[in-house]
Design an enzyme around this catalytic site. Structure first.
Site, PDB file in Angstrom:
ATOM      1  N   SER A  56       0.865  -1.180   0.000  1.00  0.00           N
ATOM      2  CA  SER A  56       0.000   0.000   0.000  1.00  0.00           C
ATOM      3  C   SER A  56       0.895   1.222   0.000  1.00  0.00           C
ATOM      4  CB  SER A  56      -0.832   0.028   1.282  1.00  0.00           C
ATOM      5  OG  SER A  56      -2.195  -0.057   0.982  1.00  0.00           O
ATOM      6  N   GLU A  63       0.281  18.485  -6.933  1.00  0.00           N
ATOM      7  CA  GLU A  63      -0.984  18.482  -7.683  1.00  0.00           C
ATOM      8  C   GLU A  63      -1.974  17.493  -7.074  1.00  0.00           C
ATOM      9  OE1 GLU A  63       2.597  19.683  -9.895  1.00  0.00           O
ATOM     10  OE2 GLU A  63       2.010  17.936  -8.674  1.00  0.00           O
ATOM     11  N   SER A  64      -1.791  16.993  -5.888  1.00  0.00           N
ATOM     12  CA  SER A  64      -2.604  16.103  -5.073  1.00  0.00           C
ATOM     13  C   SER A  64      -1.939  14.754  -4.787  1.00  0.00           C
ATOM     14  CB  SER A  64      -4.001  15.910  -5.638  1.00  0.00           C
ATOM     15  OG  SER A  64      -4.748  15.207  -4.660  1.00  0.00           O
ATOM     16  N   HIS A  69      -3.034   0.142  -3.901  1.00  0.00           N
ATOM     17  CA  HIS A  69      -3.020  -1.029  -3.018  1.00  0.00           C
ATOM     18  C   HIS A  69      -3.000  -2.246  -3.929  1.00  0.00           C
ATOM     19  CE1 HIS A  69      -3.203  -3.185   0.728  1.00  0.00           C
ATOM     20  NE2 HIS A  69      -3.937  -4.070   0.064  1.00  0.00           N
ATOM     21  N   CYS A  84      -5.027  17.874  -9.551  1.00  0.00           N
ATOM     22  CA  CYS A  84      -5.713  19.151  -9.809  1.00  0.00           C
ATOM     23  C   CYS A  84      -4.763  19.977 -10.668  1.00  0.00           C
ATOM     24  CB  CYS A  84      -6.058  19.857  -8.502  1.00  0.00           C
ATOM     25  SG  CYS A  84      -4.647  19.990  -7.397  1.00  0.00           S
ATOM     26  N   HIS A 204      24.689 -12.530  17.312  1.00  0.00           N
ATOM     27  CA  HIS A 204      25.844 -13.382  16.991  1.00  0.00           C
ATOM     28  C   HIS A 204      26.770 -13.593  18.191  1.00  0.00           C
ATOM     29  CE1 HIS A 204      24.712 -12.229  12.720  1.00  0.00           C
ATOM     30  NE2 HIS A 204      24.500 -13.523  12.836  1.00  0.00           N
ATOM     31  N   ASP A 228      24.644 -15.648   6.935  1.00  0.00           N
ATOM     32  CA  ASP A 228      25.183 -14.278   6.948  1.00  0.00           C
ATOM     33  C   ASP A 228      26.627 -14.249   7.461  1.00  0.00           C
ATOM     34  OD1 ASP A 228      22.868 -14.329   9.477  1.00  0.00           O
ATOM     35  OD2 ASP A 228      25.010 -14.173   9.940  1.00  0.00           O
ATOM     36  N   GLU A 248      25.209 -24.388   5.179  1.00  0.00           N
ATOM     37  CA  GLU A 248      24.148 -23.439   4.847  1.00  0.00           C
ATOM     38  C   GLU A 248      23.457 -23.924   3.580  1.00  0.00           C
ATOM     39  OE1 GLU A 248      21.519 -20.859   3.816  1.00  0.00           O
ATOM     40  OE2 GLU A 248      22.516 -20.435   5.727  1.00  0.00           O
ATOM     41  N   ASP A 279      21.944 -29.044   2.721  1.00  0.00           N
ATOM     42  CA  ASP A 279      20.817 -29.055   3.662  1.00  0.00           C
ATOM     43  C   ASP A 279      21.295 -29.590   5.006  1.00  0.00           C
ATOM     44  OD1 ASP A 279      17.475 -30.604   3.706  1.00  0.00           O
ATOM     45  OD2 ASP A 279      18.594 -29.431   5.183  1.00  0.00           O
ATOM     46  N   GLY A 280      21.186 -28.797   6.048  1.00  0.00           N
ATOM     47  CA  GLY A 280      21.677 -29.199   7.367  1.00  0.00           C
ATOM     48  C   GLY A 280      20.956 -30.418   7.916  1.00  0.00           C
ATOM     49  N   PRO A 305      12.628 -23.849   4.130  1.00  0.00           N
ATOM     50  CA  PRO A 305      13.743 -24.789   4.312  1.00  0.00           C
ATOM     51  C   PRO A 305      14.036 -25.073   5.779  1.00  0.00           C
ATOM     52  CG  PRO A 305      14.574 -22.622   3.693  1.00  0.00           C
ATOM     53  CD  PRO A 305      13.074 -22.577   3.518  1.00  0.00           C
TER      54      PRO A 305
HETATM   55  N1  SAM Z   1      19.198 -14.751  12.750  1.00  0.00           N
HETATM   56  C1  SAM Z   1      18.309 -15.380  11.902  1.00  0.00           C
HETATM   57  C2  SAM Z   1      17.026 -15.724  12.605  1.00  0.00           C
HETATM   58  O1  SAM Z   1      16.997 -15.633  13.819  1.00  0.00           O
HETATM   59  O2  SAM Z   1      16.043 -16.007  11.968  1.00  0.00           O
HETATM   60  C3  SAM Z   1      18.908 -16.543  11.217  1.00  0.00           C
HETATM   61  C4  SAM Z   1      19.955 -16.101  10.342  1.00  0.00           C
HETATM   62  S1  SAM Z   1      20.620 -17.176   9.233  1.00  0.00           S
HETATM   63  C5  SAM Z   1      20.618 -16.122   7.924  1.00  0.00           C
HETATM   64  C6  SAM Z   1      19.427 -18.392   8.840  1.00  0.00           C
HETATM   65  C7  SAM Z   1      19.940 -19.278   7.736  1.00  0.00           C
HETATM   66  O3  SAM Z   1      19.439 -20.630   7.859  1.00  0.00           O
HETATM   67  C8  SAM Z   1      19.491 -18.818   6.347  1.00  0.00           C
HETATM   68  O4  SAM Z   1      20.606 -18.410   5.620  1.00  0.00           O
HETATM   69  C9  SAM Z   1      18.825 -20.047   5.733  1.00  0.00           C
HETATM   70  O5  SAM Z   1      19.084 -20.197   4.362  1.00  0.00           O
HETATM   71  C10 SAM Z   1      19.457 -21.170   6.563  1.00  0.00           C
HETATM   72  N2  SAM Z   1      18.716 -22.415   6.548  1.00  0.00           N
HETATM   73  C11 SAM Z   1      17.380 -22.570   6.596  1.00  0.00           C
HETATM   74  N3  SAM Z   1      17.057 -23.884   6.517  1.00  0.00           N
HETATM   75  C12 SAM Z   1      18.236 -24.568   6.436  1.00  0.00           C
HETATM   76  C13 SAM Z   1      18.572 -25.945   6.332  1.00  0.00           C
HETATM   77  N4  SAM Z   1      17.618 -26.878   6.299  1.00  0.00           N
HETATM   78  N5  SAM Z   1      19.881 -26.283   6.274  1.00  0.00           N
HETATM   79  C14 SAM Z   1      20.857 -25.329   6.304  1.00  0.00           C
HETATM   80  N6  SAM Z   1      20.596 -23.996   6.372  1.00  0.00           N
HETATM   81  C15 SAM Z   1      19.299 -23.636   6.452  1.00  0.00           C
END
Ligand code: SAM
Length: 426
Positions: A56, A63-64, A69, A84, A204, A228, A248, A279-280, A305
């Site tokens: 929004s 001119e107004s 939205h 106007c 952090h 990050d 990450e 993937d963690g 994720p």
């Molecule tokens: N400080 C933030 C918060 O409190 O929400 C978190 C910061 S950090 C950027 C979160 C990171 O977790 C993201 O970069 C995201 O891509 C990563 N992430 C999410 N799911 C994940 C997974 N299954 N395996 C690894 N990393 C993952």
């Protein structure tokens, strides 16, 4: 002379690009340009982005005004071009139709304020005329573009410059770097604030140092998420660490932060860092048993994720991958925001590590909704953060120039308010 004070074009832009309809910075830029192309003098722009979607906003012109939205889910924008004087707002209409990639539209033009129907008050207009205090450069106008992170009942809004430094839809989430007036550059994932230059150290320092000093001799540390880079930066301030593995899922987050948040992503080239884009959840499934001193889950909110980063299976795998005296730390949401996720996570950790071995540390992050946030612990052995015995914390704080963490804050953060104790009761 027009017999009406104003001219109002009501526009229905349909079949527009839904991504544009959800992009507050782009829409603000387009609406301002639409006014300027019709030679309007822009006074101010105020735009809000609502999560999960919709924008929004209004551009106030001499001119107004032009207002909008959007409903991205319908590819629809309701636009008001109210002018106007002899400004031709159809020029703005034509520009917006292209800018929004509108495939179909309808527009009604109506005169507003017919002087035949109005009676002019005969008062001394000079008394009302506010003298322009100083010459104002028409090029400069205040831009209020608001980024809003909210759930159904509460929100946090940050005014940002409208500048977008990075904007990529990755396979996992929308990754953006924008600049807020109050907290500087920030990382947003799917419209949720992740970290900002001005308050990232709160998060952090508190996700890393309490566990490091509680353990006292951590050599091998695993970080899940943390794209990050702020968490590994803090961990690698501890000279005793031999290896930090960071997993990450989204390479775009790492790329965005390396380029635009270098002071946070400062340790990505550190020789002790093993940085993996993976993937963690899958990584922990195949992790070797009893291999880590500390596991830190620096994940985003339990959506997309990161949903699996709140499951019993995931934390059971974490437990198994920890050494006998290992410590787990997890981004724990807030007792005042996502309360359900906050409580459920702790109940999961209690069920795996034991009722007294799932302490919660509370701290403040101004740019997270409510500002009250938590890290939740799983203590496998007897190295318990509430029984801190470490020496040399103040010297470390001094030497490393920490701005949040110290011994007092460590102890204080594990003091649990009564309403939180009630929430955590299983
Ligand atoms: N400080 C933030 C918060 O409190 O929400 C978190 C910061 S950090 C950027 C979160 C990171 O977790 C993201 O970069 C995201 O891509 C990563 N992430 C999410 N799911 C994940 C997974 N299954 N395996 C690894 N990393 C993952």
């Amino acid at each position: 002379m027009s017999l009406a004070l104003g001219n109002h074009i009501l526009v229905e832009f349909m079949n527009c690009d839904p991504n544009i309809m959800n992009d507050v910075a782009q829409i603000e830029k387009d609406m301002v340009e639409a006014a300027q192309r019709a030679d309007a003098t822009v006074i101010n722009s105020t735009f809000h982005h609502f999560s999960p979607w919709g924008v929004s906003g209004v551009v106030v012109i001499q001119e107004s005004h032009l207002a909008i939205h959007t409903w991205p889910e319908y590819g629809y924008a309701a636009v008001d071009l109210f002018t106007c004087g002899d400004m031709n707002a159809w020029i703005s209409f034509d520009f917006l139709k292209e800018a929004f990639k509108s495939q179909s539209y309808s527009a009604i033009e109506m005169k507003r304020g017919s002087v035949n129907l109005l009676e002019r008050n005969d008062f001394d207009i000079t008394t009302m005329r506010q003298k322009a205090s100083e010459w104002r450069n028409p090029e400069f106008f205040t831009r209020n573009v608001w980024f809003t992170d909210k759930d159904e009942d509460q929100a946090l809004s940050l005014r940002f410059t409208g500048e977008v430094f990075f904007d990529v839809q990755s396979p996992f989430q929308r990754v953006r770097i924008i600049e807020s007036y109050k907290y500087g550059k920030m990382l947003a994932l799917d419209d949720m604030v992740m970290t900002t230059i001005e308050d990232e150290f709160h998060y952090h320092e508190m996700i890393s140092h309490p566990a490091m000093f509680t353990h006292g001799n951590a050599k091998n540390v695993l970080v899940i998420g943390g794209g990050d880079g702020g968490t590994v930066r803090e961990l690698l301030k501890h000279d005793g660490v031999e290896k930090v593995t960071m997993v990450e899922i989204d390479g775009e987050v790492i790329k965005a932060c390396k380029e635009h948040l270098p002071q946070i992503a400062a340790a990505f080239d550190h020789p002790k860092l093993d940085l993996k884009v993976d993937d963690g959840i899958a990584f922990l499934k195949q992790a070797q048993a009893e291999s880590y001193d500390i596991i830190i889950v620096d994940g985003s909110d339990p959506v997309g994720p990161a949903e699996g980063l709140f499951s019993v299976e995931f934390y059971t795998n974490c437990y198994n991958a920890l050494k006998k005296d290992g410590i787990l730390v997890a981004q724990g949401e807030s007792p005042k925001f996502n309360q359900k996720a906050f409580a459920e996570l702790n109940h999961t950790l209690q069920s795996i590590f034991g009722t007294d071995n799932a302490p919660v540390s509370l701290f403040f992050v101004p740019t997270y909704p409510t500002g009250m946030w938590s890290f939740q612990y799983g203590i496998k052995g007897d190295k318990h953060p509430k029984r801190l015995e470490a020496a040399g914390i103040d010297a470390f704080v001094e030497a490393k120039g920490l701005r949040y963490y110290n011994e007092e804050v460590h102890r204080g953060s594990f003091a649990t308010p009564n309403f939180v104790k009630t929430l955590l009761k299983k």
